[in-house]
Design an enzyme around this catalytic site. Structure first.
Site, mmCIF file in Angstrom:
data_model
loop_
_atom_site.group_PDB
_atom_site.id
_atom_site.type_symbol
_atom_site.label_atom_id
_atom_site.label_comp_id
_atom_site.label_asym_id
_atom_site.label_seq_id
_atom_site.Cartn_x
_atom_site.Cartn_y
_atom_site.Cartn_z
ATOM 1 N N HIS A 28 0.847 -1.191 0.000
ATOM 2 C CA HIS A 28 0.000 0.000 0.000
ATOM 3 C C HIS A 28 0.886 1.246 0.000
ATOM 4 C CE1 HIS A 28 -2.471 -3.243 1.586
ATOM 5 N NE2 HIS A 28 -3.548 -2.544 1.262
ATOM 6 N N HIS A 68 -1.985 -1.192 7.155
ATOM 7 C CA HIS A 68 -1.701 -1.470 5.744
ATOM 8 C C HIS A 68 -0.623 -0.538 5.200
ATOM 9 C CE1 HIS A 68 -4.984 1.524 5.867
ATOM 10 N NE2 HIS A 68 -4.415 2.022 4.789
ATOM 11 N N PRO A 118 -5.848 -5.319 11.125
ATOM 12 C CA PRO A 118 -7.313 -5.302 11.194
ATOM 13 C C PRO A 118 -7.762 -3.906 11.635
ATOM 14 C CG PRO A 118 -6.413 -7.246 12.294
ATOM 15 C CD PRO A 118 -5.267 -6.344 12.001
ATOM 16 N N ILE A 187 -10.236 8.341 0.667
ATOM 17 C CA ILE A 187 -10.192 7.256 -0.308
ATOM 18 C C ILE A 187 -10.150 5.916 0.415
ATOM 19 C CG2 ILE A 187 -8.798 6.140 -2.116
ATOM 20 C CD1 ILE A 187 -10.139 8.650 -3.121
ATOM 21 N N HIS A 259 -4.043 3.184 -3.543
ATOM 22 C CA HIS A 259 -4.245 2.608 -2.209
ATOM 23 C C HIS A 259 -3.496 1.304 -1.988
ATOM 24 C CE1 HIS A 259 -6.200 0.684 1.216
ATOM 25 N NE2 HIS A 259 -6.707 1.859 1.544
ATOM 26 N N GLU A 409 -17.645 -4.779 24.808
ATOM 27 C CA GLU A 409 -16.783 -5.955 24.933
ATOM 28 C C GLU A 409 -15.557 -5.870 24.024
ATOM 29 O OE1 GLU A 409 -21.061 -7.175 25.779
ATOM 30 O OE2 GLU A 409 -20.015 -6.066 24.179
ATOM 31 N N PHE A 435 -20.525 -13.593 24.773
ATOM 32 C CA PHE A 435 -20.156 -12.308 24.181
ATOM 33 C C PHE A 435 -18.681 -12.229 23.786
ATOM 34 C CE2 PHE A 435 -23.887 -10.718 26.860
ATOM 35 C CZ PHE A 435 -24.774 -10.953 25.819
ATOM 36 N N HIS A 459 -21.155 -17.418 33.036
ATOM 37 C CA HIS A 459 -22.375 -17.910 32.385
ATOM 38 C C HIS A 459 -21.974 -18.759 31.174
ATOM 39 C CE1 HIS A 459 -23.683 -14.716 34.994
ATOM 40 N NE2 HIS A 459 -24.957 -14.962 34.763
ATOM 41 N N HIS A 471 -28.160 -16.343 24.849
ATOM 42 C CA HIS A 471 -27.125 -16.105 25.853
ATOM 43 C C HIS A 471 -26.378 -17.374 26.255
ATOM 44 C CE1 HIS A 471 -28.924 -12.211 26.057
ATOM 45 N NE2 HIS A 471 -28.247 -11.831 27.114
#
Length: 661
Positions: A28, A68, A118, A187, A259, A409, A435, A459, A471
């Protein structure tokens, strides 16, 4: 810094980035070309760092959230003189075994503070770094801890949902030493960001309690003035830097073509001619390199001054700071947990493992009161991970050691990564096991980076009961076990909980999940040997009377069921053994001889877990019996659900009888 014009220094970044991407035919180039002015101003005028001491505790942190654009960071590391970042490493960008992978990895490359790529993770992780700085400064004093966290973020970072969680927390906590430089080039891969987005980021950040402004990101004076203002703010700061992606490219500047792909020979030549950069690949003029190297050593005086101030601390305080920055646990921890386990054996607890975890936390917090940093995503009363002595952290109470993350979370998990990477704390965060779906991207990065964070996930099965299938986690244990370097513990009673907490806190090379029950469980353990049997992932809890015909394997709340099944089998004259498996993946990682001894050679093997089967065949074989879930749960009291889904001692016994004929 020697007198070299800003533009030539910025162009050194652009030239290296263009050449590296062109040679790799992958990467990139657009971001490094557009953001080179921002990086040059930051690194030459503001960033407090010493290239000779890349892990100096009071250095400023720089996070390239837009991972990137990694060649921006690699160029900066080379130019400033990082000893590991040679020109050969730049030439081998994105190649196997290089220190210049496609996205920055802190475990591969010196000078990289956190793994990014990410989108959204970098800015969210930086919240934890700034939080750790604020807390340590309140504890050890601003002469010892006083540094900024700078982030270079992209449009994509700010589109990702985790960024909203992160900026809300930072604004609420008034993390004024956090400065985000937003490469506002408009962009994305598909084209102009206006295809999918029309958010006014300055207004958005202001609404979250930040100072925010828009500047010309190609104007070095405007950049410097904005950073100066941000450093004086009593709020976290966003500087939206309007830039041109692929700055200098004759036909691709300002377009999506700049890009994520190499410019090509003709466009590269045209860009270099337009910018006044040598056409020779990977060439940096001597005077420009000398100026950059001077910038790299500019912080040596500040580091030496810090070392003098640090040396004036009392020896105990100095040793405490150094120990915590190394993530070394105090000797008092093992002593406290031994005493806790002894007390459990004397007075057994028949409680939910989330409650026995709360008891263990009381012992832990007493042994490491300032570094044990707990938090919950708005489920404190359910997760039970707040010590009685813990005071809630806030902007006005930076010495607080319990964090109310709110219903965030993902942001919580990312912040914990930043807290750990910064150093000084042992972070744990809590929510319901189901979760982890919301937190998984940050949890995966923790495993990739080897961040020693702890997730208190309560839980943990259909045993939570009436909240129903939305849940009730059934696939989550398997999904978490599938993440490389993630360790999942599902303890069966209060003694195992204490042992698993000890293993989790002493693990500083990867993350740990503690999966805990809502429902009460009997205390099954009657001894607590010093070697901590949970460390092997599994152990024989109850031996067979005679040669075992059956091995019953179970984790967590289902160990009680296995013990009941063994009793029923014994009444029928069938010798069986019960193996508690607090960590399936840790068992499977044991040396072959130990693993074989734990699994045993009984002809019938049964696994009992209120979750899906995935993973258990490695223990019981494909023809083994599995008592567990085969679909989603339902809404009902826990006892009714276990009976309804056939997760009972009777079901285990019937499976054995069928196999034995």
């Amino acid at each position: 810094m020697t007198q070299v014009d800003h533009t030539r220094m910025a162009n050194a970044i652009r030239g290296l980035a263009m050449d590296a991407v062109e040679k790799a035919k992958s990467g990139h180039p657009g971001l490094p070309m557009g953001a080179a002015d921002i990086a040059t101003v930051l690194f030459t005028q503001f960033l407090k760092f010493d290239v000779a001491a890349p892990t100096w505790p009071d250095r400023d942190r720089f996070v390239l959230s837009a991972g990137h654009g990694s060649m921006l960071l690699y160029a900066l590391l080379y130019l400033t003189g990082n000893k590991d970042m040679t020109l050969d490493q730049i030439r081998n960008f994105r190649q196997l075994g290089s220190k210049t992978p496609g996205h920055p990895e802190n475990f591969e490359t010196s000078g990289v503070e956190t793994t990014t790529g990410p989108l959204g993770q970098g800015i969210a992780t930086s919240i934890g770094m700034a939080l750790a700085e604020k807390m340590l400064a309140a504890e050890f004093g601003k002469k010892v801890v006083s540094h900024h966290t700078y982030v270079l973020a992209s449009d994509g970072d700010l589109m990702e949902g985790v960024s909203q969680e992160a900026i809300a927390m930072a604004g609420h906590w008034k993390l004024n030493k956090l400065i985000v430089l937003y490469d506002n080039n408009g962009i994305s891969i598909d084209g102009p960001t206006s295809l999918a987005d029309s958010v006014d980021q300055v207004k958005r950040f202001k609404s979250a309690g930040w100072a925010a402004e828009l500047i010309d990101g190609q104007d070095p004076k405007a950049i410097a003035a904005a950073i100066s203002r941000a450093q004086k703010s009593n709020k976290p700061s966003l500087i939206s830097c309007k830039t041109t992606i692929g700055y200098g490219a004759p036909t691709r500047a300002g377009t999506a073509k700049a890009h994520g792909e190499a410019l090509g020979a003709d466009e590269l030549k045209g860009a270099k001619e337009k910018l006044g950069i040598s056409l020779d690949a990977f060439s940096v003029p001597d005077d420009v390199l000398k100026a950059w190297r001077a910038a790299g050593s500019r912080g040596a005086a500040a580091r030496e001054e810090w070392e003098s101030v640090f040396a004036e601390l009392g020896p105990r305080k100095r040793a405490e700071f150094e120990r915590r920055m190394r993530h070394e646990r105090p000797a008092a921890l093992s002593k406290a947990l031994r005493a806790h386990k002894k007390a459990l054996l004397e007075s057994p607890q028949n409680v939910a493992t989330r409650k026995s975890s709360e008891s263990a936390i009381e012992a832990i917090a007493a042994a490491m009161p300032m570094e044990f940093l707990a938090g919950s995503a708005d489920l404190t009363g359910s997760n039970n991970n707040k010590a009685k002595s813990a005071v809630a952290f806030s902007a006005k109470m930076p010495k607080g050691r319990f964090i109310h993350y709110g219903i965030r979370e993902h942001g919580m998990a990312a912040a914990m990564n930043g807290i750990f990477l910064h150093g000084g704390f042992a972070p744990n965060g809590a929510t319901f096991l189901v979760f982890t779906d919301y937190a998984r991207p940050a949890m995966r990065l923790a495993a990739l980076m080897g961040a020693g964070v702890v997730y208190v996930m309560t839980h943990d099965s259909i045993g939570l009961g009436e909240d129903g299938p939305t849940h009730q986690p059934v696939e989550h244990l398997a999904a978490l076990r599938a993440i490389p370097n993630m360790r999942v513990f599902r303890p069966c009673d209060a003694v195992e909980v204490a042992e698993c907490w000890e293993l989790a806190l002493n693990r500083v090379d990867g993350p740990t999940v503690l999966a805990l029950t809502r429902q009460n469980l009997p205390q099954l353990r009657t001894n607590a040997p010093n070697d901590n049997p949970c460390a092997h992932g599994a152990y024989e809890l109850v031996a067979a009377q005679g040669n075992a015909k059956v091995s019953l394997f179970a984790s967590g709340s289902e160990v009680e069921i296995a013990v009941a099944a063994q009793k029923q089998l014994s009444e029928r004259g069938i010798p069986s053994r019960v193996v508690s498996v607090p960590s399936l993946e840790l068992l499977l990682a044991q040396p072959a001889d130990r693993k074989a001894a734990i699994i045993g050679d009984a002809p019938v093997k049964v696994a009992i877990e209120a979750a899906v089967r995935w993973g258990w065949d490695a223990v019981i074989g494909q023809d083994g019996e599995f008592i567990g879930m085969h679909g989603f749960g339902a809404s009902a009291p826990a006892k009714d659900l276990f009976k309804h889904f056939g997760i009972t001692a009777e079901a285990a016994v019937n499976a054995v009888l069928k196999r034995l004929g």
